[in-house]
Scaffold this active site. Structure first.
Site, PDB file in Angstrom:
ATOM      1  N   TYR A  31       0.838  -1.214   0.000  1.00 31.41           N
ATOM      2  CA  TYR A  31       0.000   0.000   0.000  1.00 31.41           C
ATOM      3  C   TYR A  31       0.872   1.263   0.000  1.00 31.41           C
ATOM      4  O   TYR A  31       0.631   2.211  -0.756  1.00 31.41           O
ATOM      5  CB  TYR A  31      -0.908  -0.056   1.231  1.00 31.41           C
ATOM      6  CG  TYR A  31      -1.914   1.064   1.343  1.00 31.41           C
ATOM      7  CD1 TYR A  31      -3.047   1.090   0.537  1.00 31.41           C
ATOM      8  CD2 TYR A  31      -1.748   2.092   2.271  1.00 31.41           C
ATOM      9  CE1 TYR A  31      -3.983   2.101   0.652  1.00 31.41           C
ATOM     10  CE2 TYR A  31      -2.680   3.108   2.400  1.00 31.41           C
ATOM     11  CZ  TYR A  31      -3.798   3.116   1.584  1.00 31.41           C
ATOM     12  OH  TYR A  31      -4.718   4.128   1.706  1.00 31.41           O
TER      13      TYR A  31
ATOM     14  N   LYS B 176       1.096   4.222  -2.823  1.00 30.32           N
ATOM     15  CA  LYS B 176       0.760   5.624  -2.568  1.00 30.32           C
ATOM     16  C   LYS B 176       1.969   6.540  -2.782  1.00 30.32           C
ATOM     17  O   LYS B 176       1.817   7.674  -3.258  1.00 30.32           O
ATOM     18  CB  LYS B 176       0.205   5.789  -1.146  1.00 30.32           C
ATOM     19  CG  LYS B 176      -1.128   5.059  -0.926  1.00 30.32           C
ATOM     20  CD  LYS B 176      -2.218   5.527  -1.866  1.00 30.32           C
ATOM     21  CE  LYS B 176      -3.582   4.923  -1.540  1.00 30.32           C
ATOM     22  NZ  LYS B 176      -4.643   5.382  -2.441  1.00 30.32           N
TER      23      LYS B 176
HETATM   24  P1  NAP Z   1     -13.405   2.179   0.607  1.00 32.70           P
HETATM   25  O1  NAP Z   1     -14.603   2.555   1.412  1.00 32.70           O
HETATM   26  O2  NAP Z   1     -12.913   0.773   0.628  1.00 32.70           O
HETATM   27  O3  NAP Z   1     -13.668   2.645  -0.894  1.00 32.70           O
HETATM   28  C1  NAP Z   1     -12.856   2.251  -1.967  1.00 32.70           C
HETATM   29  C2  NAP Z   1     -13.715   2.157  -3.198  1.00 32.70           C
HETATM   30  O4  NAP Z   1     -12.889   1.757  -4.314  1.00 32.70           O
HETATM   31  C3  NAP Z   1     -14.805   1.079  -3.066  1.00 32.70           C
HETATM   32  O5  NAP Z   1     -16.040   1.593  -3.518  1.00 32.70           O
HETATM   33  C4  NAP Z   1     -14.276  -0.041  -3.953  1.00 32.70           C
HETATM   34  O6  NAP Z   1     -15.260  -0.867  -4.499  1.00 32.70           O
HETATM   35  C5  NAP Z   1     -13.591   0.759  -5.045  1.00 32.70           C
HETATM   36  N1  NAP Z   1     -12.699  -0.094  -5.849  1.00 32.70           N
HETATM   37  C6  NAP Z   1     -11.911  -1.108  -5.416  1.00 32.70           C
HETATM   38  N2  NAP Z   1     -11.283  -1.684  -6.450  1.00 32.70           N
HETATM   39  C7  NAP Z   1     -11.668  -1.017  -7.563  1.00 32.70           C
HETATM   40  C8  NAP Z   1     -11.365  -1.159  -8.947  1.00 32.70           C
HETATM   41  N3  NAP Z   1     -10.513  -2.095  -9.373  1.00 32.70           N
HETATM   42  N4  NAP Z   1     -11.942  -0.313  -9.843  1.00 32.70           N
HETATM   43  C9  NAP Z   1     -12.821   0.629  -9.426  1.00 32.70           C
HETATM   44  N5  NAP Z   1     -13.150   0.811  -8.115  1.00 32.70           N
HETATM   45  C10 NAP Z   1     -12.593  -0.004  -7.190  1.00 32.70           C
HETATM   46  O7  NAP Z   1     -12.132   3.059   1.051  1.00 32.70           O
HETATM   47  P2  NAP Z   1     -11.978   4.608   1.419  1.00 32.70           P
HETATM   48  O8  NAP Z   1     -11.495   4.669   2.799  1.00 32.70           O
HETATM   49  O9  NAP Z   1     -13.158   5.405   1.010  1.00 32.70           O
HETATM   50  O10 NAP Z   1     -10.716   4.948   0.495  1.00 32.70           O
HETATM   51  C11 NAP Z   1     -10.782   5.721  -0.695  1.00 32.70           C
HETATM   52  C12 NAP Z   1      -9.373   6.114  -1.079  1.00 32.70           C
HETATM   53  O11 NAP Z   1      -8.781   6.872  -0.019  1.00 32.70           O
HETATM   54  C13 NAP Z   1      -8.440   4.926  -1.333  1.00 32.70           C
HETATM   55  O12 NAP Z   1      -7.585   5.205  -2.420  1.00 32.70           O
HETATM   56  C14 NAP Z   1      -7.635   4.862  -0.047  1.00 32.70           C
HETATM   57  O13 NAP Z   1      -6.371   4.262  -0.240  1.00 32.70           O
HETATM   58  C15 NAP Z   1      -7.522   6.332   0.299  1.00 32.70           C
HETATM   59  N6  NAP Z   1      -7.215   6.598   1.705  1.00 32.70           N
HETATM   60  C16 NAP Z   1      -8.077   6.219   2.683  1.00 32.70           C
HETATM   61  C17 NAP Z   1      -7.745   6.495   4.012  1.00 32.70           C
HETATM   62  C18 NAP Z   1      -8.652   6.135   5.156  1.00 32.70           C
HETATM   63  O14 NAP Z   1      -8.227   6.331   6.306  1.00 32.70           O
HETATM   64  N7  NAP Z   1      -9.834   5.635   4.928  1.00 32.70           N
HETATM   65  C19 NAP Z   1      -6.531   7.125   4.313  1.00 32.70           C
HETATM   66  C20 NAP Z   1      -5.685   7.481   3.289  1.00 32.70           C
HETATM   67  C21 NAP Z   1      -6.038   7.226   1.980  1.00 32.70           C
HETATM   68  P3  NAP Z   1     -15.944  -2.066  -3.625  1.00 32.70           P
HETATM   69  O15 NAP Z   1     -17.034  -1.392  -2.836  1.00 32.70           O
HETATM   70  O16 NAP Z   1     -16.469  -3.014  -4.578  1.00 32.70           O
HETATM   71  O17 NAP Z   1     -14.840  -2.635  -2.778  1.00 32.70           O
END
Ligand code: NAP
Length: 251
Positions: free
Chosen positions: A159, A163
């Protein structure tokens, strides 16, 4: 709404926008008047609901499903976006996954799965929007990175590498496309409450909490607000930057 924050007539594609951070970014940009393209993987029912929610609130939205790992699917999504809305002005690379584990036990499959979605997926979408944005001589690309891509994190080699790579891709995209009026920036969220962080143990959550000067976990809206700023004309002189949204966790 101030003129600079008005996105009326602009079109935004947000990947992985069925839930979590991406869904809130879609809500925010829609509330600013943008036409929204919700992308998520084919099996996502959340993505259909997300588009319906925006339409019910008076916005313009469509759901175009496709896997960011597959360049042909992404090209089709860009074509359909242009057919429907004529321009593509804002791309938010939000789709991302984790498959955590210590490096000595990490399988090659887990390494590839995370790099393919988080980094190669963004390469695909950026490549696919480059031509239409260059023709328009305008556009903005916002990549959702992470503070761990800046500081490293034990147990997340795949990861973190994805990033950190995304941050490098952001700066290169900014340099390659700035002469065509296209900007590219990254946001680096810290600990944001979502399905992704719900998976973490209470012990890990407590460790993070103790390190956050603002003494609260982030909300998806905290990220959406900064993306909204970067997508707007208020940020038109900013490119190649990484904005931390982490309550001061990394300074
Ligand atoms: P999340 O709720 O797991 O949302 C991720 C979304 O991406 C889900 O809707 C997922 O679909 C979709 N996805 C996965 N694989 C995909 C693909 N191959 N093609 C298209 N869509 C796909 O996570 P989140 O926390 O909202 O994270 C969103 C972004 O923020 C990510 O890039 C994550 O790395 C980043 N981020 C999050 C945090 C945090 O603390 N939450 C911190 C830093 C960065 P499914 O519903 O089918 O799985």
């Amino acid at each position: 709404m101030s003129i600079e924050l008005d996105l009326t007539g602009k079109t935004a594609l947000i990947t992985g926008a069925g839930r979590g951070i991406g869904r809130d970014i879609a809500r925010k940009l829609s509330s600013m008047g943008a036409n929204i393209v919700i992308n998520d993987i084919a099996s996502s029912t959340d993505a259909d609901e997300a588009a319906e929610e925006l339409i019910a609130a008076g916005g313009n939205a469509i759901c175009l499903k496709g896997d960011v790992r597959n360049y042909d699917e992404i090209e089709k999504i860009i074509k359909n976006t242009l057919d429907k809305f004529s321009t593509i002005d804002i791309l938010v690379n939000n789709a991302g996954i984790t498959k955590d584990g210590l490096m000595m036990r990490m399988s090659e499959d887990d390494w590839d799965a995370v790099l393919d979605i988080n980094l190669k997926g963004a390469f695909h979408t950026i490549k696919a929007v480059t031509r239409p944005m260059m023709k328009q001589r305008s556009g903005t690309i916002i990549n959702v990175a992470s503070i761990v891509g800046v500081m490293g994190n034990a147990g997340q080699a795949n990861y973190v590498a994805s990033k950190a790579g995304l941050i490098g891709l952001t700066k290169t995209t900014a340099k390659e496309l700035s002469s065509r009026g296209i900007t590219c920036n990254a946001v680096a969220p810290g600990f944001i409450r979502s399905a992704m962080t719900d998976q973490l143990t209470d012990a890990v959550k407590q460790e993070y909490f103790k390190a956050i000067p603002l003494a609260r976990f982030g909300e998806t809206e905290d990220v959406a607000n900064v993306v909204a700023f970067l997508a707007s004309d208020l940020a038109k002189y900013i490119t190649g930057q990484v904005i931390h949204i982490d309550g001061g966790l990394v300074m």
